[in-house]
Every structure is written in structure tokens, then in C-alpha cells.
Write a protein that holds these residues in place. Structure first.
Motif, PDB file in Angstrom:
ATOM      1  N   LEU A 281       0.658  -1.255   0.084  1.00 47.01           N
ATOM      2  CA  LEU A 281       0.078  -0.227   0.146  1.00 47.01           C
ATOM      3  C   LEU A 281       0.897   1.293  -0.054  1.00 47.01           C
ATOM      4  CD1 LEU A 281      -2.639   1.502   0.415  1.00 47.01           C
ATOM      5  CD2 LEU A 281      -2.694   1.337   2.566  1.00 47.01           C
ATOM      6  N   ILE A 282       1.934   1.298   0.745  1.00 50.57           N
ATOM      7  CA  ILE A 282       2.770   2.205   1.020  1.00 50.57           C
ATOM      8  C   ILE A 282       3.533   2.618  -0.593  1.00 50.57           C
ATOM      9  CG2 ILE A 282       4.674   3.357   2.134  1.00 50.57           C
ATOM     10  CD1 ILE A 282       3.864   2.379   4.763  1.00 50.57           C
ATOM     11  N   VAL A 283       3.980   1.428  -1.099  1.00 54.42           N
ATOM     12  CA  VAL A 283       4.865   1.449  -2.259  1.00 54.42           C
ATOM     13  C   VAL A 283       3.812   2.139  -3.479  1.00 54.42           C
ATOM     14  CG1 VAL A 283       5.822   0.046  -4.201  1.00 54.42           C
ATOM     15  CG2 VAL A 283       6.301  -0.489  -1.728  1.00 54.42           C
ATOM     16  N   ASN A 284       2.573   1.705  -3.485  1.00 52.62           N
ATOM     17  CA  ASN A 284       1.620   2.273  -4.367  1.00 52.62           C
ATOM     18  C   ASN A 284       1.431   3.722  -4.197  1.00 52.62           C
ATOM     19  OD1 ASN A 284       1.238  -0.376  -5.786  1.00 52.62           O
ATOM     20  ND2 ASN A 284      -0.541  -1.009  -4.334  1.00 52.62           N
TER      21      ASN A 284
ATOM     22  N   ILE B 150       3.401   5.987  -2.803  1.00 53.38           N
ATOM     23  CA  ILE B 150       4.783   6.511  -3.401  1.00 53.38           C
ATOM     24  C   ILE B 150       4.742   6.752  -4.855  1.00 53.38           C
ATOM     25  CG2 ILE B 150       7.164   6.592  -3.194  1.00 53.38           C
ATOM     26  CD1 ILE B 150       7.093   5.369  -0.311  1.00 53.38           C
ATOM     27  N   ILE B 151       4.593   5.386  -5.307  1.00 55.19           N
ATOM     28  CA  ILE B 151       4.442   5.713  -7.044  1.00 55.19           C
ATOM     29  C   ILE B 151       3.532   6.645  -7.434  1.00 55.19           C
ATOM     30  CG2 ILE B 151       4.227   4.204  -9.042  1.00 55.19           C
ATOM     31  CD1 ILE B 151       5.149   1.951  -7.502  1.00 55.19           C
ATOM     32  N   ARG B 152       2.285   6.537  -6.933  1.00 57.70           N
ATOM     33  CA  ARG B 152       1.133   7.260  -7.315  1.00 57.70           C
ATOM     34  C   ARG B 152       1.561   8.959  -7.195  1.00 57.70           C
ATOM     35  NH1 ARG B 152      -4.812   7.101  -5.184  1.00 57.70           N
ATOM     36  NH2 ARG B 152      -3.722   7.832  -3.154  1.00 57.70           N
ATOM     37  N   ALA B 153       2.109   9.176  -5.984  1.00 59.43           N
ATOM     38  CA  ALA B 153       2.420  10.826  -5.638  1.00 59.43           C
ATOM     39  C   ALA B 153       3.630  10.880  -6.275  1.00 59.43           C
ATOM     40  CB  ALA B 153       2.780  10.808  -4.156  1.00 59.43           C
TER      41      ALA B 153
ATOM     42  N   LEU C 129       1.522  13.758   0.271  1.00 65.43           N
ATOM     43  CA  LEU C 129       1.701  12.358   0.780  1.00 65.43           C
ATOM     44  C   LEU C 129       2.457  12.368   2.115  1.00 65.43           C
ATOM     45  CD1 LEU C 129       1.580   9.348   0.670  1.00 65.43           C
ATOM     46  CD2 LEU C 129       3.689   9.076  -0.632  1.00 65.43           C
ATOM     47  N   ALA C 130       3.429  13.165   2.227  1.00 64.68           N
ATOM     48  CA  ALA C 130       4.410  13.681   3.422  1.00 64.68           C
ATOM     49  C   ALA C 130       3.392  14.268   4.571  1.00 64.68           C
ATOM     50  CB  ALA C 130       5.484  14.428   2.940  1.00 64.68           C
ATOM     51  N   ILE C 131       2.744  15.140   4.141  1.00 63.78           N
ATOM     52  CA  ILE C 131       1.794  15.721   5.083  1.00 63.78           C
ATOM     53  C   ILE C 131       0.767  14.796   5.539  1.00 63.78           C
ATOM     54  CG2 ILE C 131       0.155  17.765   5.527  1.00 63.78           C
ATOM     55  CD1 ILE C 131       2.157  19.045   3.544  1.00 63.78           C
ATOM     56  N   ARG C 132      -0.306  14.227   4.877  1.00 63.89           N
ATOM     57  CA  ARG C 132      -1.247  13.530   5.140  1.00 63.89           C
ATOM     58  C   ARG C 132      -0.965  12.143   5.733  1.00 63.89           C
ATOM     59  NH1 ARG C 132      -5.706  12.131   1.935  1.00 63.89           N
ATOM     60  NH2 ARG C 132      -4.149  11.940  -0.116  1.00 63.89           N
ATOM     61  N   TYR C 133       0.090  11.411   5.181  1.00 67.45           N
ATOM     62  CA  TYR C 133       0.380  10.182   5.495  1.00 67.45           C
ATOM     63  C   TYR C 133       1.809  10.136   6.430  1.00 67.45           C
ATOM     64  CZ  TYR C 133      -3.031   8.227   2.391  1.00 67.45           C
ATOM     65  OH  TYR C 133      -4.280   7.963   1.793  1.00 67.45           O
ATOM     66  N   GLY C 134       2.328  11.129   6.369  1.00 67.75           N
ATOM     67  CA  GLY C 134       3.757  11.029   7.146  1.00 67.75           C
ATOM     68  C   GLY C 134       3.420  11.886   8.370  1.00 67.75           C
TER      69      GLY C 134
ATOM     70  N   ASN D 268       3.902   8.871  10.794  1.00 70.45           N
ATOM     71  CA  ASN D 268       4.607   7.957   9.963  1.00 70.45           C
ATOM     72  C   ASN D 268       6.049   8.320   9.648  1.00 70.45           C
ATOM     73  OD1 ASN D 268       5.497   5.815   8.556  1.00 70.45           O
ATOM     74  ND2 ASN D 268       3.179   5.216   8.253  1.00 70.45           N
ATOM     75  N   THR D 269       7.011   8.265  10.229  1.00 68.85           N
ATOM     76  CA  THR D 269       8.305   8.564   9.887  1.00 68.85           C
ATOM     77  C   THR D 269       8.894   7.936   8.580  1.00 68.85           C
ATOM     78  OG1 THR D 269       8.696   8.768  12.246  1.00 68.85           O
ATOM     79  CG2 THR D 269      10.775   9.182  10.888  1.00 68.85           C
ATOM     80  N   THR D 270       8.489   6.729   8.400  1.00 68.58           N
ATOM     81  CA  THR D 270       8.818   5.917   7.377  1.00 68.58           C
ATOM     82  C   THR D 270       8.373   6.635   6.155  1.00 68.58           C
ATOM     83  OG1 THR D 270       8.613   3.903   8.827  1.00 68.58           O
ATOM     84  CG2 THR D 270       8.772   3.612   6.319  1.00 68.58           C
ATOM     85  N   ILE D 271       7.300   7.013   5.819  1.00 68.28           N
ATOM     86  CA  ILE D 271       6.805   7.465   4.725  1.00 68.28           C
ATOM     87  C   ILE D 271       7.540   9.162   4.488  1.00 68.28           C
ATOM     88  CG2 ILE D 271       4.739   8.952   3.703  1.00 68.28           C
ATOM     89  CD1 ILE D 271       2.893   6.594   4.655  1.00 68.28           C
ATOM     90  N   MET D 272       7.684   9.651   5.494  1.00 61.60           N
ATOM     91  CA  MET D 272       8.409  10.942   5.497  1.00 61.60           C
ATOM     92  C   MET D 272       9.769  10.803   4.893  1.00 61.60           C
ATOM     93  SD  MET D 272       6.601  13.704   6.581  1.00 61.60           S
ATOM     94  CE  MET D 272       7.674  14.706   7.371  1.00 61.60           C
ATOM     95  N   LEU D 273      10.483   9.695   5.435  1.00 61.91           N
ATOM     96  CA  LEU D 273      11.676   9.618   5.129  1.00 61.91           C
ATOM     97  C   LEU D 273      11.940   9.076   3.471  1.00 61.91           C
ATOM     98  CD1 LEU D 273      13.309   7.686   7.886  1.00 61.91           C
ATOM     99  CD2 LEU D 273      13.742   9.978   7.124  1.00 61.91           C
TER     100      LEU D 273
END
Length: 216
Positions: free
Chosen positions: A4-7, A9-12, A175-180, A185-190
Motif C-alpha cells: 500500500l505504501i509503495v503504491n 509513493i509511486i502514485r504521488a 503524501l508527506a503531510i497527510r500520511y507522514g 509515520n516517519t517511514t513515509i516521511m523518509l
């Protein structure tokens, strides 16, 4: 990392690339003629005008002086009028383009000013028209610097597109703001930071290669 996170990031990433390249194309389409206008109508230019270039130059500088986040909010009514909405990737292209046009115009103006005046005088002495001088002398001679300026514009718009995510423009910033940030969620931010760094480095590398190749 989950699929889900991979998808996400790709879409963003694709949304960010769409915003950046579309707004850059519009910036070149309008910014380069604007730079040519400022150059050719200035004192000593091909078309000398007394007042209009100064007025246009002031408007260009005024737009460049407004911070993008403020311009983003100010242009919401215009964005709604053009795109039909103020949210989403397509809507974000409007303020990004309006911010990028004067930015690239000034960069292109500097590049065009570096063209050797002796070449222009030589073409004029051979009967070359003013349009021929712009098309066959000024733009080709300034092309390496224009590509360098285009690269700088692309990199700047990557950061601006991330900023546009604060008002729901989509892309990596959103993505960084809403999900990170909002979900801690530090992983998404990184991952977002890593993708942005790779994107900028690739753009700069390709731009440098093209600039060196054109100078040869």
C-alpha cells in the motif's frame, strides 16, 4: 514496506512529475518569449520601446517577489476559474505555472544577455532581419545557458510542488503531510525525502550533461 505504501509513493511521484513537467513546459512557452521581449525592447535592443519594458519588468519582479505559498492562496479564485477546482494535481499546475513563468523569464533573460553582441551586429550588417537574429543567433547561442536555467526551474518547481501539497494538490508533498506528518509515520516521511532527493539529483545530472553537450 507494505504494498500500500509503495503504491502511494509511486502514485504521488507520478503526480509530482506531472505537476513539475507541465508547469515547466508552460513556463518555457511563455517565459522565453517574455525574456526575448525584455531583451529586444530594452535600450540598445532590436526593438527599442521607452516605457513598456519597464512596466513589464516591474510586473515580472512583483510576481517573483511573492512567496509561493502566499501566491498559491491568492490564486485560488483564478485556479478555480481555469481548472474548475482548487484541489488536485491539475489545479496545482495553474499557480505553479504562474510562479514559474516570471522565474524562468528572468533566467532566460540573463542567458540571452550573454550572447556576443558582435554576432548580432554581424548578422544585421549582412541584412538579417530582427526575427532572424532572435531565431538563428540569440536562441541558439544562449541554448546551453537556457538548458541550465531550465534545469534550475525544474528543481525549484519540485520544491514548489511539494509545498502545493499543503492545500491538497496531491503529489509527494501531500503524501508527506497527510500520511507522514499527520499520522506520525516517519517511514513515509523518509521515503518521500529520498524520492525527492533522487528526483532532483537526476534532473540536475541530465541538465548538466545536456549543457556540456551543447557547449561542445
Amino acid at each position: 514496506m507494505s504494498p500500500l505504501i509503495v503504491n502511494l509513493i509511486i502514485r504521488a511521484t507520478l503526480q509530482t512529475l506531472e505537476m513539475v513537467f507541465a508547469s515547466t513546459a508552460i513556463a518555457v512557452l511563455f517565459g522565453l518569449p517574455l525574456a526575448l521581449f525584455l531583451i529586444t525592447t530594452s535600450p540598445g535592443g532590436l526593438y527599442r520601446l521607452p516605457v513598456l519594458p519597464r512596466i513589464v519588468g516591474l510586473i515580472v519582479d512583483a510576481l517573483r517577489a511573492v512567496p509561493f505559498i502566499i501566491l498559491l492562496v491568492l490564486l485560488i479564485p483564478i485556479t478555480r476559474m481555469i481548472a474548475g477546482t482548487s484541489l488536485g494535481t491539475e489545479a496545482a499546475i495553474v499557480p505553479l505555472s504562474i510562479a514559474a513563468i516570471p522565474y524562468f523569464a528572468r533566467i532566460a533573460e540573463v542567458a540571452l544577455r550573454e550572447v556576443d553582441p558582435g554576432l548580432i551586429d554581424a548578422v544585421r550588417s549582412m541584412g538579417g532581419t530582427r526575427f532572424t537574429i532572435m531565431r538563428s543567433v540569440m536562441i541558439p547561442e544562449a541554448l546551453p545557458s537556457l538548458i541550465g536555467g531550465l534545469t534550475v526551474t525544474l528543481v525549484t518547481l519540485v520544491g514548489a510542488s511539494a509545498m502545493a501539497g499543503t492545500i491538497g494538490a496531491g503529489g509527494l508533498g501531500d503524501l508527506a503531510i497527510r500520511y507522514g506528518y499527520q499520522r506520525f509515520n516517519t517511514t513515509i516521511m523518509l521515503w518521500v525525502v529520498a524520492v525527492l532527493v533522487v528526483m532532483v539529483c537526476l534532473m540536475q545530472l541530465i541538465g548538466n550533461i545536456l549543457t556540456r553537450w551543447l557547449k561542445r
